[in-house]
Design a protein around this motif. Structure first.
Motif, PDB file in Angstrom:
ATOM      1  N   ASP A   1       0.807  -1.380   0.002  1.00 40.07           N
ATOM      2  CA  ASP A   1      -0.182   0.033  -0.066  1.00 40.07           C
ATOM      3  C   ASP A   1       0.714   1.237  -0.022  1.00 40.07           C
ATOM      4  N   MET A   2       2.194   1.142  -0.153  1.00 41.18           N
ATOM      5  CA  MET A   2       3.055   2.253   0.047  1.00 41.18           C
ATOM      6  C   MET A   2       2.734   2.987  -1.306  1.00 41.18           C
ATOM      7  N   SER A   3       2.903   4.207  -1.243  1.00 38.47           N
ATOM      8  CA  SER A   3       2.879   5.047  -2.454  1.00 38.47           C
ATOM      9  C   SER A   3       4.202   5.024  -3.255  1.00 38.47           C
ATOM     10  N   ARG A   4       4.007   5.521  -4.401  1.00 39.76           N
ATOM     11  CA  ARG A   4       4.914   5.443  -5.288  1.00 39.76           C
ATOM     12  C   ARG A   4       6.150   6.312  -4.786  1.00 39.76           C
ATOM     13  N   ASN A   5       6.104   7.501  -4.061  1.00 39.04           N
ATOM     14  CA  ASN A   5       6.858   8.239  -3.355  1.00 39.04           C
ATOM     15  C   ASN A   5       7.499   7.623  -2.618  1.00 39.04           C
ATOM     16  N   ALA A   6       6.654   6.721  -1.721  1.00 39.86           N
ATOM     17  CA  ALA A   6       7.376   6.218  -0.380  1.00 39.86           C
ATOM     18  C   ALA A   6       8.474   4.960  -0.804  1.00 39.86           C
ATOM     19  N   VAL A   7       8.025   4.460  -2.022  1.00 42.40           N
ATOM     20  CA  VAL A   7       8.758   3.312  -2.491  1.00 42.40           C
ATOM     21  C   VAL A   7      10.272   3.980  -3.068  1.00 42.40           C
ATOM     22  N   ASN A   8       9.959   5.084  -3.854  1.00 44.49           N
ATOM     23  CA  ASN A   8      11.314   5.753  -4.305  1.00 44.49           C
ATOM     24  C   ASN A   8      12.126   6.363  -2.917  1.00 44.49           C
ATOM     25  N   ALA A   9      11.439   6.594  -1.996  1.00 42.87           N
ATOM     26  CA  ALA A   9      12.108   7.127  -1.060  1.00 42.87           C
ATOM     27  C   ALA A   9      13.170   6.009  -0.343  1.00 42.87           C
ATOM     28  N   LEU A  10      12.183   4.802  -0.293  1.00 45.10           N
ATOM     29  CA  LEU A  10      13.014   3.635   0.335  1.00 45.10           C
ATOM     30  C   LEU A  10      14.270   3.366  -0.456  1.00 45.10           C
ATOM     31  N   PHE A  11      14.240   3.420  -1.638  1.00 46.09           N
ATOM     32  CA  PHE A  11      15.543   3.045  -2.640  1.00 46.09           C
ATOM     33  C   PHE A  11      16.612   3.902  -2.237  1.00 46.09           C
ATOM     34  N   ARG A  12      16.072   5.304  -2.371  1.00 43.62           N
ATOM     35  CA  ARG A  12      17.080   6.217  -1.881  1.00 43.62           C
ATOM     36  C   ARG A  12      17.754   6.132  -0.471  1.00 43.62           C
ATOM     37  N   GLU A  13      17.123   5.695   0.520  1.00 44.22           N
ATOM     38  CA  GLU A  13      17.540   5.632   1.799  1.00 44.22           C
ATOM     39  C   GLU A  13      18.331   4.085   1.928  1.00 44.22           C
TER      40      GLU A  13
END
Length: 371
Positions: free
Chosen positions: A102-114
């Motif tokens: 349910d994570m948003s696309r922005n959250a997924v992108n943030a996860l990969f950056r982190e």
């Protein structure tokens, strides 16, 4: 996250990192992003199912006394918790899985950056620890460039190190592509540039490490370097000792026809190197450190040494531009003061004959240079 364990193992293999470290980095990254995208006040935990190679995110709620349940998101009263599990008790935890889908696309992108950030930090930490353990040792690499200030940049494996002009022997010039060896002097981390490594070719440690490479007896520990002092590119002194009666520490270090010490000298731009045998007696040690000068006597007062010497030997003790006495002082740790005695007017306390006087002087010199 499906097959997360395969991803972790792939990252660990590619970057040369421990799997446990990458696993912790992934867990920390997921928790951080969950706090940012879901709810920053919730207590989270992450587990990896090794069998199915999947990752699961949980909300963790602690069971407490009914009267202590002040934090509704992270604490649950015991009476309420028993509705879920009749055997539950205070201090236990309830865990509710949260869907990562349910994570948003922005959250997924943030996860990969982190995750990328944390992996980079892991790599830097590993490299930092690697080079930190090599401080004081000689490392070598290829010269990649020199700046307008005279600093030389050397590529050592995956790191670019700097050899400042002040840490270079006077007159040394290095061309791009040339292989240069230097002592690793300092390792630090800069926020913008990452790991910073400073090299030096002027520290006495450089001389000591070269001797270890050139002299097997030093490398094996049969001969010990007690101390060394240098005026880079000009002259150096090194004090040596051994516990073996079969080994001459000075002879072993110098080598047959000076082959060993000459090899070290060549690497240091033909720096002249004096090897002396260390003595636990400071008077003898200081007298030897002043070689090639021959001294009459040494009197030690705290960290100061009064050295009696003839006028003929005084220039040798001082050396060109005072270099010999400075090196001797640095080597021994004593402030050295020369007391000149005219060789033609030396007196003895009795009416000794001239032959007795000569014999006495020989005995003094012998006691200074032989233990």
């Amino acid at each position: 996250m499906e097959k997360i364990l395969d991803i972790i193992e792939g990252i660990a293999y590619e970057k040369g990192l421990p799997i446990e470290s990458v696993t912790d980095a992934v867990k920390d990254a997921v928790i951080k992003v969950a706090k940012e995208s879901l709810d920053s006040t919730i207590h989270y935990d992450v587990e990896i199912d090794k069998k199915n190679k999947t990752l699961h995110l949980y909300q963790v709620i602690s069971v407490c006394e009914d009267s202590d349940a002040l934090d509704g998101k992270n604490m649950i009263p015991l009476s309420e918790a028993k509705k879920h599990d009749s055997e539950i008790k205070i201090g236990d935890e309830l865990r509710y899985e949260l869907s990562l889908e349910d994570m948003s696309r922005n959250a997924v992108n943030a996860l990969f950056r982190e995750l990328e950030f944390k992996i980079q930090r892991l790599i830097e930490t590993q490299l930092f620890d690697k080079y930190k353990s090599q401080i004081g040792k000689i490392v070598s690499g290829n010269v990649v460039r020199a700046d307008s200030l005279g600093n030389t940049y050397i590529e050592i494996d995956e790191i670019r190190a700097i050899l400042p002009k002040k840490n270079r022997i006077k007159g040394e010039e290095f061309g791009v592509g040339q292989i240069v060896g230097a002592v690793l002097k300092h390792v630090g981390i800069d926020r913008q540039n990452g790991i910073m490594i400073e090299l030096s070719r002027t520290t006495p440690k450089m001389l000591e490490e070269l001797l270890k490479l050139e002299v097997p007896e030093i490398k094996d520990g049969d001969v010990e370097i007690v101390n060394s002092s240098r005026i880079p590119g000009e002259r150096a002194k090194v004090a040596l000792k051994t516990d073996s009666a079969k080994i001459d520490p000075v002879g072993a270090t110098v080598g047959v026809k000076g082959v060993r010490i000459n090899a070290v000298s060549k690497e240091l731009k033909n720096e002249s190197i004096d090897c002396i045998e260390y003595s636990v007696q400071p008077e003898i040690y200081i007298a030897r450190a002043l070689s090639p000068a021959l001294v009459i006597s040494v009197a030690v007062e705290d960290k100061k040494a009064i050295v009696s010497i003839t006028s003929e030997q005084k220039p040798k003790a001082i050396g060109k531009n005072g270099i010999n006495i400075r090196l001797a002082s640095m080597l021994t740790g004593y402030e050295i003061e020369l007391k000149e005695i005219d060789s033609g007017t030396q007196q003895v306390s009795s009416n000794s004959t001239q032959e007795t006087q000569k014999s006495s002087n020989i005995d003094i010199l012998s006691s200074l240079f032989k233990e």
